[in-house]
Design a protein around this motif. Structure first.
Motif, PDB file in Angstrom:
ATOM      1  N   MET A 189       0.846  -1.193   0.000  1.00 43.76           N
ATOM      2  CA  MET A 189       0.000   0.000   0.000  1.00 43.76           C
ATOM      3  C   MET A 189       0.882   1.242   0.000  1.00 43.76           C
ATOM      4  N   LYS A 190       0.487   2.261  -0.748  1.00 41.28           N
ATOM      5  CA  LYS A 190       1.309   3.458  -0.877  1.00 41.28           C
ATOM      6  C   LYS A 190       1.324   4.283   0.403  1.00 41.28           C
ATOM      7  N   ASP A 191       2.337   5.150   0.511  1.00 40.91           N
ATOM      8  CA  ASP A 191       2.411   6.076   1.630  1.00 40.91           C
ATOM      9  C   ASP A 191       1.478   7.256   1.334  1.00 40.91           C
ATOM     10  N   PHE A 192       0.517   7.500   2.233  1.00 45.34           N
ATOM     11  CA  PHE A 192      -0.490   8.521   1.984  1.00 45.34           C
ATOM     12  C   PHE A 192      -0.182   9.851   2.670  1.00 45.34           C
ATOM     13  N   ASP A 217      -7.782   4.758  -3.269  1.00 50.13           N
ATOM     14  CA  ASP A 217      -6.877   5.643  -2.538  1.00 50.13           C
ATOM     15  C   ASP A 217      -7.635   6.510  -1.533  1.00 50.13           C
ATOM     16  N   PHE A 218      -8.814   6.964  -1.942  1.00 50.46           N
ATOM     17  CA  PHE A 218      -9.628   7.820  -1.065  1.00 50.46           C
ATOM     18  C   PHE A 218     -10.008   7.083   0.216  1.00 50.46           C
ATOM     19  N   ILE A 219     -10.440   5.840   0.079  1.00 49.88           N
ATOM     20  CA  ILE A 219     -10.856   5.052   1.239  1.00 49.88           C
ATOM     21  C   ILE A 219      -9.657   4.690   2.109  1.00 49.88           C
ATOM     22  N   TYR A 220      -8.558   4.298   1.491  1.00 47.94           N
ATOM     23  CA  TYR A 220      -7.377   3.954   2.269  1.00 47.94           C
ATOM     24  C   TYR A 220      -6.859   5.155   3.067  1.00 47.94           C
ATOM     25  N   ASP A 227      -3.645   6.593   9.597  1.00 48.58           N
ATOM     26  CA  ASP A 227      -3.137   7.396  10.704  1.00 48.58           C
ATOM     27  C   ASP A 227      -2.995   8.863  10.306  1.00 48.58           C
ATOM     28  N   HIS A 228      -2.753   9.149   9.037  1.00 51.50           N
ATOM     29  CA  HIS A 228      -2.622  10.537   8.590  1.00 51.50           C
ATOM     30  C   HIS A 228      -3.945  11.290   8.746  1.00 51.50           C
ATOM     31  N   PHE A 229      -5.030  10.629   8.392  1.00 52.27           N
ATOM     32  CA  PHE A 229      -6.339  11.274   8.549  1.00 52.27           C
ATOM     33  C   PHE A 229      -6.690  11.433  10.026  1.00 52.27           C
ATOM     34  N   LEU A 230      -6.389  10.425  10.838  1.00 50.82           N
ATOM     35  CA  LEU A 230      -6.646  10.528  12.273  1.00 50.82           C
ATOM     36  C   LEU A 230      -5.889  11.709  12.865  1.00 50.82           C
ATOM     37  N   LEU A 231      -4.645  11.906  12.478  1.00 48.35           N
ATOM     38  CA  LEU A 231      -3.852  13.015  13.003  1.00 48.35           C
ATOM     39  C   LEU A 231      -4.487  14.355  12.644  1.00 48.35           C
ATOM     40  N   GLN A 232      -5.024  14.473  11.437  1.00 46.75           N
ATOM     41  CA  GLN A 232      -5.716  15.700  11.053  1.00 46.75           C
ATOM     42  C   GLN A 232      -6.931  15.948  11.949  1.00 46.75           C
ATOM     43  N   ILE A 233      -7.677  14.898  12.228  1.00 43.20           N
ATOM     44  CA  ILE A 233      -8.852  15.024  13.096  1.00 43.20           C
ATOM     45  C   ILE A 233      -8.448  15.470  14.499  1.00 43.20           C
ATOM     46  N   GLY A 277      -5.070   1.105  13.181  1.00 40.47           N
ATOM     47  CA  GLY A 277      -5.342  -0.032  12.319  1.00 40.47           C
ATOM     48  C   GLY A 277      -6.622   0.190  11.551  1.00 40.47           C
ATOM     49  N   ARG A 278      -6.991  -0.799  10.762  1.00 40.66           N
ATOM     50  CA  ARG A 278      -8.213  -0.725   9.979  1.00 40.66           C
ATOM     51  C   ARG A 278      -9.189  -1.790  10.448  1.00 40.66           C
TER      52      ARG A 278
END
Length: 287
Positions: free
Chosen positions: A1-4, A79-82, A87-93, A119-120
């Motif tokens: 999986m790519k680095d997001f 990509d949108f769902i991943y 963790d990047h999206f969680l950090l933004q929140i 995790g997912r």
């Protein structure tokens, strides 16, 4: 999986803590959350073929755990769902809502960790992760008989945050399916909230605050709490499908008090049913 880390289509890419609305509970409402061109790609490639459309206004989800085994989902969606379960999206929140999460010792201990292992959901487990994320491609099926998919409620008490990203079709002229935010009646303390809460809170216990229209490219996101009362307005009869993304972060513990109403209520209902059954059997035996 790519680095997001450098993913450019985050729903929160231009959002800061100054965008947080405090009443009736902390939340953000972001219109044009994505660049219009990308939002239109997601809408045009929305995978309706993954859902059953012959049910009446039923919520259905395609989760992050379903992606790896599916080769039909477009890369933009993948990509949108991943990213939105990362963790990047969680950090933004966490950065946006810093200071706006419920005051709970358990939760504060969690938020104060230097490293939060993300995790997912249904892929990873709490044995290795502190929180399980999910971003679900979701629908409410066409409406044959008007009703609401969710009445006034608060979300499960292990849910850190809740988010809805709406992708209404341009040809959808249906009525209803809008999100409503509520507050408890004035002077309702925790005791009253626990006493009167149930799934589908009676309107006499709450004040209506705001209605957020189900629309195209609109994000609603908020920390969960006993005060985060919300519901969906009834949808009138329509062949249209209500399309959105459901954003979730689940903890391995409950961090705010939520009543045991469902358990107690079920006990009462089951007891009454049992008494009615015994009565019928006794009367039948006598006859």
């Amino acid at each position: 999986m790519k680095d997001f880390q450098s993913y450019e289509f985050s729903l929160l890419r231009n959002i800061t803590s100054s965008d947080v609305i405090l009443e009736p509970f902390p939340h953000v409402v972001i219109k044009n959350a994505l660049p219009d061109s990308f939002a239109k790609i997601l809408k045009s490639d929305f995978p309706l073929n993954k859902f059953q459309l012959d049910t009446n206004n039923v919520r259905q989800d395609f989760s992050v755990c379903d992606l790896d085994a599916d080769t039909e989902i477009k890369d933009e969606w993948r990509d949108f769902i991943y990213f939105h379960s990362s963790d990047h999206f969680l950090l933004q929140i966490l950065n946006i809502f810093e200071g706006h999460f419920p005051e709970s010792k358990k939760l504060l201990n969690f938020l104060n960790r230097k490293n939060i292992n993300t995790g997912r959901r249904k892929i990873d487990s709490y044995s290795d992760c502190d929180i399980l994320m999910d971003a679900q491609i979701s629908i409410n099926s066409p409406v044959k008989k008007s009703n609401s998919v969710r009445k006034i409620h608060v979300d499960n008490s292990n849910k850190l945050f809740s988010g809805l990203f709406y992708l209404r079709s341009p040809d959808d002229n249906s009525i209803g399916g809008d999100l409503r935010l509520y507050s408890w009646k004035e002077n309702y303390g925790n005791k009253e909230k626990l006493k009167f809460y149930q799934e589908g809170v009676a309107e006499k216990h709450v004040n209506f605050f705001q209605e957020i229209k189900y629309d195209f490219n609109v994000l609603v996101l908020f920390p969960n709490s006993i005060n985060a009362l919300h519901g969906v307005t009834p949808r009138e009869k329509t062949n249209q499908v209500r399309t959105f993304v459901n954003l979730v972060g689940l903890l391995p513990f409950e961090f705010y008090e939520k009543p045991e109403e469902n358990f107690i209520r079920k006990k009462i209902i089951n007891t009454r049913a049992l008494l009615s059954k015994v009565k019928r059997e006794v009367l039948g035996f006598r006859n």
